[in-house]
Structure formats: C-alpha cells, structure tokens
Enzyme design. Structure first.
Site, short mmCIF file in Angstrom:
data_model
loop_
_atom_site.label_atom_id
_atom_site.label_comp_id
_atom_site.label_asym_id
_atom_site.label_seq_id
_atom_site.Cartn_x
_atom_site.Cartn_y
_atom_site.Cartn_z
N ARG A 110 28.95 -10.93 9.98
CA ARG A 110 29.94 -10.06 10.60
C ARG A 110 30.19 -10.66 11.98
O ARG A 110 29.29 -10.66 12.83
CB ARG A 110 29.46 -8.63 10.69
CG ARG A 110 30.33 -7.76 11.58
CD ARG A 110 30.11 -6.29 11.37
NE ARG A 110 30.73 -5.86 10.14
CZ ARG A 110 30.96 -4.58 9.83
NH1 ARG A 110 30.60 -3.62 10.64
NH2 ARG A 110 31.55 -4.25 8.69
N HIS A 137 38.57 -8.05 6.25
CA HIS A 137 37.38 -7.33 5.78
C HIS A 137 37.41 -7.36 4.25
O HIS A 137 37.58 -6.33 3.59
CB HIS A 137 37.41 -5.90 6.32
CG HIS A 137 36.08 -5.21 6.29
ND1 HIS A 137 34.94 -5.79 5.78
CD2 HIS A 137 35.73 -3.95 6.69
CE1 HIS A 137 33.94 -4.94 5.89
NE2 HIS A 137 34.39 -3.82 6.43
N GLN A 140 35.29 -5.05 1.90
CA GLN A 140 35.74 -3.67 1.94
C GLN A 140 36.91 -3.45 0.99
O GLN A 140 36.96 -2.45 0.25
CB GLN A 140 36.17 -3.32 3.37
CG GLN A 140 36.71 -1.92 3.52
CD GLN A 140 35.62 -0.86 3.39
OE1 GLN A 140 34.63 -0.91 4.09
NE2 GLN A 140 35.79 0.07 2.47
N ASP A 228 42.96 3.39 8.83
CA ASP A 228 41.72 2.90 9.44
C ASP A 228 41.74 3.31 10.91
O ASP A 228 42.78 3.76 11.43
CB ASP A 228 41.64 1.37 9.28
CG ASP A 228 40.30 0.79 9.77
OD1 ASP A 228 39.31 1.54 9.90
OD2 ASP A 228 40.26 -0.43 10.03
N CYS A 267 38.01 3.20 5.17
CA CYS A 267 36.77 2.40 5.03
C CYS A 267 35.61 2.99 5.80
O CYS A 267 34.46 2.65 5.53
CB CYS A 267 37.03 0.97 5.47
SG CYS A 267 37.32 0.76 7.24
N ARG A 295 30.87 -0.05 -1.94
CA ARG A 295 30.53 -1.26 -1.20
C ARG A 295 29.35 -1.97 -1.87
O ARG A 295 29.33 -3.20 -1.97
CB ARG A 295 30.16 -0.92 0.25
CG ARG A 295 31.31 -0.39 1.11
CD ARG A 295 32.40 -1.43 1.33
NE ARG A 295 31.89 -2.63 1.98
CZ ARG A 295 31.65 -2.75 3.30
NH1 ARG A 295 31.91 -1.74 4.12
NH2 ARG A 295 31.20 -3.89 3.79
N1 CP Z 1 33.38 0.04 6.53
C1 CP Z 1 32.43 -0.70 7.13
O1 CP Z 1 32.42 -1.93 7.09
O2 CP Z 1 31.48 0.03 7.78
P1 CP Z 1 30.37 -0.52 8.77
O3 CP Z 1 31.05 -0.97 10.03
O4 CP Z 1 29.46 0.65 8.98
O5 CP Z 1 29.65 -1.69 8.11
N1 NVA Z 2 38.94 -2.13 11.65
C1 NVA Z 2 37.58 -1.69 11.89
C2 NVA Z 2 36.82 -1.63 10.61
C3 NVA Z 2 35.40 -1.15 10.74
C4 NVA Z 2 34.65 -1.19 9.45
C5 NVA Z 2 36.90 -2.61 12.89
O1 NVA Z 2 37.12 -3.83 12.80
O2 NVA Z 2 36.19 -2.13 13.75
#
Ligand code: CP
Ligand code: NVA
Length: 310
Positions: A110, A137, A140, A228, A267, A295
């Site tokens: 990440r 993502h 997701q 989102d 998400c 997930r």
């Molecule tokens: N939706 C998602 O990726 O959640 P987290 O940020 O908790 O991993």
């Molecule tokens: N768009 C959000 C998604 C979190 C899972 C972010 O990048 O923070």
C-alpha cells in the site's frame, strides 16, 4: 529473470483473467460456506508460500483481509509498516524488492505513489500486488464487482454509477469497465475529475464510460451506485474538498433515481453525513458488509492467480 504475475492495475490484465479471478472467488467462497474462518481451503493453493505486506498508509480491511486470505490459502504472511523498515529511512525501493524477493513468494504494498508500486514490481522477481496507491485500488474493485454479481448477476451490460471524488477507487472502476463490459457513469466536480489518461484509455478500448458534473444524470436508471470518501489518505485540501463535493452526497433522493433494485457500494471507511447519508449506507440497498467480507475472497483468487494456480 522470470516474469512474475503482478497485480498492479487493471489495465495490465485481460478481461478473461479478471473473469477467471471473479469466478474463482465466488466458487472458493461457496465451497467454504459455514466453515470457521481459520480453516484452510481444500486445495491449499498457497501451501509453502509467504506473502510480505508493506504499508505506507493506514489500513484495516486490506491488512486483515490479506492476512486472513493467506491463512485460508494455507500460506503465511509477514507484515510491516514502511516507516519501520529501512525503506522508511531512504533505502531504495528497488533494493527492498530484490531483498524481499529472496525471502518471500509475493509482496503486497500500500503505497503513497503509484510509481513506487511500479518500481517495486520492476525490481522484484516475485509477484507484486497493489493494495492501494494514489492511482488505483484494484483489489477493492474486484471485491466490489464480486459483490454486485453475487446479488444482481453478471456485471457485463449493466450500468454502474460512481458519484463524488474522481480518485483511486474511481480509477480502478474506469479500468474495469472496458475489460468486463459494463457501463460506468461518473459524476464529479471539475476540480476532482477522474484521471484523464484513464478516461482516454477506456475510450480507446471502446469502454462505455461517461462523465458529468450532475450526480442525478449519472445515477438515472443505474443498477449500482458507488461513492467513496471525499478526503483520501494523503489529501491535504480537506476544506476545499468538502465544499466542492457537497452536492455529490448520496442520499435517499439520489438513490431513488437509480433502478428500483439498485444496490449501494462503498469501500469503507465511510464518513456518514458527508459522501453518504446514514439512511443509504445503513439501508436495505447497501451491500457494504458483504463488500468488506469479499475483500478476503477476491484477494484469495488474486493471490492464486499471482501464484499461477488459476
Ligand atoms: N477499503 C479499504 O481498502 O480499507 P482499508 O483502508 O481499511 O484497508
Ligand atoms: N480513496 C480512499 C480509499 C480508502 C480505502 C483513500 O485512498 O484513502
């Protein structure tokens, strides 16, 4: 060097591969219905495999679901926040890739910037999985599409509406649309528009992706409404975002413009009262808890695909 099967963005996968992953995820989920969460799948596709996970940003779902996924596949995990690694003190990500490739069988990251995900993959000799970057993502979105299909059947030919910030989540939906043949209507304000390169690429692939500033237009007749957070991790313009995105809140009135049996996806984490009202996210059309659970199932099949097992 061998050519590992990376999972970095959805542009790099064929629609056929995405379909294989989705069908495997559904079958795997069905095969373990009623099982305790810690029991290992019968075919043990990650036997003797270890996944390393690197987090440059916070996570609940991605962290726990990848960990649970590897356990259910019969493999193991090593998890670290980037700040605790030498990566956090400036060790090149390429060197990190080479070292981890000698120690584990796949790496999930990440990352703050997508370029770092690409750099990691370029120097890794094991599969690299994007567990969220500023540009996408993809894990997701596979869980989201799996969730839609569980409840409403094949996504091909259906209409999905994404309302709000044209962010990383929106980008992965744009990438999936031409690959899986669904129509995607996006409503976003001009300053938080989706990535123009993604839109151009979708158009070049004959993807049916439309954009508008009007959420009502995007949602009209849609089979699924998605939103989102208005402030993603790393965004610094909090107040400007809340002001510009305020007309894009998904409320009961907006949901009422979608198809009668439309579903709602988010998400998570959600900000009730900002991008979505309580009535919608906690209402009968919302599939958010199945979406979160999926997930695990979607990522098990992504991992199985990366390991060449499907
Ligand atoms: N939706 C998602 O990726 O959640 P987290 O940020 O908790 O991993
Ligand atoms: N768009 C959000 C998604 C979190 C899972 C972010 O990048 O923070």
């Amino acid at each position: 060097m061998n050519h590992p099967r990376h999972f970095l963005d959805l542009w790099k996968l064929d629609g056929a591969d995405l379909r294989v992953i989705l069908e495997d995820a559904k079958a795997r989920k069905a095969a373990r219905a009623g099982w305790p969460r810690g029991r290992i799948d019968a075919d043990v596709p990650a036997r003797d495999r270890t996944l390393a996970m690197i987090f440059e940003k916070n996570s609940t779902r991605t962290r726990f679901s990848f960990d649970a996924a590897m356990r259910q596949l019969g493999g193991d995990v090593i998890i670290s926040n980037a700040v605790d690694m030498q990566l956090g003190r400036g060790e090149p990500i390429e060197d990190t890739a080479r070292v981890l490739s000698r120690m584990v069988d796949a790496v999930m990251i990440r990352a703050n910037t997508h370029a770092d995900v690409e750099r990691l993959a370029m120097s890794a000799s094991v599969p690299v999985i994007n567990g969220l970057s500023d540009k996408g993502h993809p894990c997701q979105i596979l869980a989201d599409l799996m969730t839609f299909e569980e409840h409403r059947g094949l996504v091909t030919g259906r209409t999905l509406a994404y309302v709000g910030d044209g962010n990383n989540v929106c980008a992965s939906f744009i990438q999936a649309a031409p690959k899986l043949g669904f129509k995607l209507n996006i409503a976003a304000p001009a300053i938080y528009y989706p990535d123009l390169a993604d839109l151009a690429r979708a158009a070049a692939l004959q993807g049916q992706v439309t954009t508008t500033h009007d959420p009502r237009e995007a949602v009209a007749g849609a089979d699924c409404v998605i939103t989102d957070t208005w402030v993603s991790m790393g965004d610094t313009d909090h107040d400007e975002r809340l002001e510009a995105l305020e007309p894009y809140q998904v409320d009961a009135e907006l949901m009422g413009l979608a198809a009668r049996d439309a579903v709602f996806l988010h998400c998570l984490p959600a900000h009730r009262g900002e991008e979505v009202t309580d009535a919608v996210i906690d209402g009968p059309q919302s599939l958010i808890w199945d979406e979160a659970e999926n997930r695990i199932h979607a990522q098990k099949s992504i991992l199985a695909w990366c390991f060449g097992k499907i």
